[in-house]
Write a protein that holds these residues in place. Structure first.
Motif, PDB file in Angstrom:
ATOM      1  N   GLU A  98       0.826  -1.189   0.000  1.00 51.97           N
ATOM      2  CA  GLU A  98       0.000   0.000   0.000  1.00 51.97           C
ATOM      3  C   GLU A  98       0.873   1.257   0.000  1.00 51.97           C
ATOM      4  OE1 GLU A  98      -3.124   2.022   2.942  1.00 51.97           O
ATOM      5  OE2 GLU A  98      -3.433  -0.144   2.676  1.00 51.97           O
ATOM      6  N   ARG A  99       1.919   1.248   0.784  1.00 53.34           N
ATOM      7  CA  ARG A  99       2.856   2.377   0.852  1.00 53.34           C
ATOM      8  C   ARG A  99       3.528   2.568  -0.508  1.00 53.34           C
ATOM      9  NH1 ARG A  99       3.998   7.213   2.258  1.00 53.34           N
ATOM     10  NH2 ARG A  99       6.171   7.582   2.625  1.00 53.34           N
ATOM     11  N   ILE A 100       3.908   1.479  -1.178  1.00 48.72           N
ATOM     12  CA  ILE A 100       4.543   1.553  -2.498  1.00 48.72           C
ATOM     13  C   ILE A 100       3.559   2.148  -3.489  1.00 48.72           C
ATOM     14  CG2 ILE A 100       5.387   0.143  -4.424  1.00 48.72           C
ATOM     15  CD1 ILE A 100       6.703  -1.693  -2.345  1.00 48.72           C
ATOM     16  N   LYS A 101       2.294   1.691  -3.408  1.00 40.87           N
ATOM     17  CA  LYS A 101       1.271   2.224  -4.297  1.00 40.87           C
ATOM     18  C   LYS A 101       1.070   3.717  -4.077  1.00 40.87           C
ATOM     19  CE  LYS A 101      -1.755  -1.047  -6.118  1.00 40.87           C
ATOM     20  NZ  LYS A 101      -2.817  -1.550  -6.625  1.00 40.87           N
ATOM     21  N   GLU A 102       1.057   4.145  -2.825  1.00 38.79           N
ATOM     22  CA  GLU A 102       0.920   5.563  -2.515  1.00 38.79           C
ATOM     23  C   GLU A 102       2.090   6.366  -3.085  1.00 38.79           C
ATOM     24  OE1 GLU A 102       0.538   6.144   1.687  1.00 38.79           O
ATOM     25  OE2 GLU A 102      -1.381   5.103   1.795  1.00 38.79           O
ATOM     26  N   LEU A 103       3.289   5.794  -2.904  1.00 35.99           N
ATOM     27  CA  LEU A 103       4.488   6.465  -3.430  1.00 35.99           C
ATOM     28  C   LEU A 103       4.452   6.522  -4.959  1.00 35.99           C
ATOM     29  CD1 LEU A 103       7.283   5.090  -1.073  1.00 35.99           C
ATOM     30  CD2 LEU A 103       6.387   7.422  -1.170  1.00 35.99           C
ATOM     31  N   GLU A 104       3.992   5.432  -5.576  1.00 33.46           N
ATOM     32  CA  GLU A 104       3.891   5.422  -7.042  1.00 33.46           C
ATOM     33  C   GLU A 104       2.863   6.446  -7.506  1.00 33.46           C
ATOM     34  OE1 GLU A 104       3.019   1.334  -7.995  1.00 33.46           O
ATOM     35  OE2 GLU A 104       5.138   0.775  -8.016  1.00 33.46           O
ATOM     36  N   THR A 105       1.726   6.517  -6.815  1.00 31.44           N
ATOM     37  CA  THR A 105       0.699   7.495  -7.156  1.00 31.44           C
ATOM     38  C   THR A 105       1.237   8.910  -6.971  1.00 31.44           C
ATOM     39  OG1 THR A 105      -0.991   5.960  -6.420  1.00 31.44           O
ATOM     40  CG2 THR A 105      -1.661   8.255  -6.656  1.00 31.44           C
ATOM     41  N   GLN A 117       5.270  13.717 -11.331  1.00 35.72           N
ATOM     42  CA  GLN A 117       5.755  13.723 -12.716  1.00 35.72           C
ATOM     43  C   GLN A 117       4.843  14.590 -13.590  1.00 35.72           C
ATOM     44  OE1 GLN A 117       6.044   9.511 -13.614  1.00 35.72           O
ATOM     45  NE2 GLN A 117       8.255   9.484 -13.200  1.00 35.72           N
ATOM     46  N   THR A 118       3.540  14.486 -13.378  1.00 35.63           N
ATOM     47  CA  THR A 118       2.585  15.295 -14.140  1.00 35.63           C
ATOM     48  C   THR A 118       2.799  16.783 -13.842  1.00 35.63           C
ATOM     49  OG1 THR A 118       0.974  13.483 -14.009  1.00 35.63           O
ATOM     50  CG2 THR A 118       0.133  15.650 -14.611  1.00 35.63           C
ATOM     51  N   ILE A 119       2.939  17.078 -12.544  1.00 36.87           N
ATOM     52  CA  ILE A 119       3.175  18.480 -12.146  1.00 36.87           C
ATOM     53  C   ILE A 119       4.510  18.962 -12.719  1.00 36.87           C
ATOM     54  CG2 ILE A 119       3.651  19.988 -10.165  1.00 36.87           C
ATOM     55  CD1 ILE A 119       1.622  18.285  -8.566  1.00 36.87           C
ATOM     56  N   HIS A 120       5.537  18.113 -12.625  1.00 33.77           N
ATOM     57  CA  HIS A 120       6.864  18.467 -13.127  1.00 33.77           C
ATOM     58  C   HIS A 120       6.819  18.708 -14.638  1.00 33.77           C
ATOM     59  CE1 HIS A 120      11.188  18.616 -13.373  1.00 33.77           C
ATOM     60  NE2 HIS A 120      11.202  17.625 -14.259  1.00 33.77           N
TER      61      HIS A 120
END
Length: 147
Positions: free
Chosen positions: A5-12, A18-21
């Motif tokens: 779940e933590r990995i998924k949150e980090l990926e999200t 990335q979108t903002i960047h």
């Protein structure tokens, strides 16, 4: 599971960053492009103004030079015409004196005076025609330089 779940949150979160960047990069690129276009327009406008100013200076110099050359030519013409007039007058006077010595006739004297007047009128007419011719010539040259 918590790790996943933590990995998924980090990926999200990474995907959002990335979108903002990407959006920030696109905005920065657009700003730089606009600045470059504005700088280019400003530089082109300045170069055009400098070229126009240089052309105007060169044109004024050409006009001045043409006017000076015209004035010099007119002075030379005046001098030459004066010299020719003096020479013709001197010749006419000498001729009149010689003829007056040879003849004391009033008719001859009147004839000489008439010839002298005619010669002076012809000389004046010739001088005027030459002057007008030079004025037309140099006026045309100045017109060509100005255009």
């Amino acid at each position: 599971a918590e790790k996943d779940e933590r990995i998924k949150e980090l990926e999200t979160s990474l995907a959002e960053l990335q979108t903002i960047h990407k959006a920030e990069l696109d905005r920065a690129k657009e700003e730089l492009q606009q600045q470059n276009e504005e700088n280019l327009k400003s530089t082109v406008a300045m170069e055009l103004q400098n070229a126009n100013e240089k052309f105007q200076l060169e044109l004024e110099e050409a006009k001045t030079n043409a006017a000076e050359e015209r004035e010099e030519a007119m002075e030379k013409l005046r001098w030459e015409l004066t010299q020719a007039a003096e020479e013709k007058l001197s010749e006419a006077v000498m001729t009149a004196k010689m003829e007056a010595i040879d003849s004391t006739s009033a008719e001859l004297t009147a004839s000489l005076e008439s010839a002298h007047s005619a010669a002076m009128a012809e000389l004046q007419q010739s001088h005027e025609e030459e002057r007008n011719s030079l004025i037309e010539k140099y006026t045309a040259e100045i017109g060509e330089i100005q255009s």
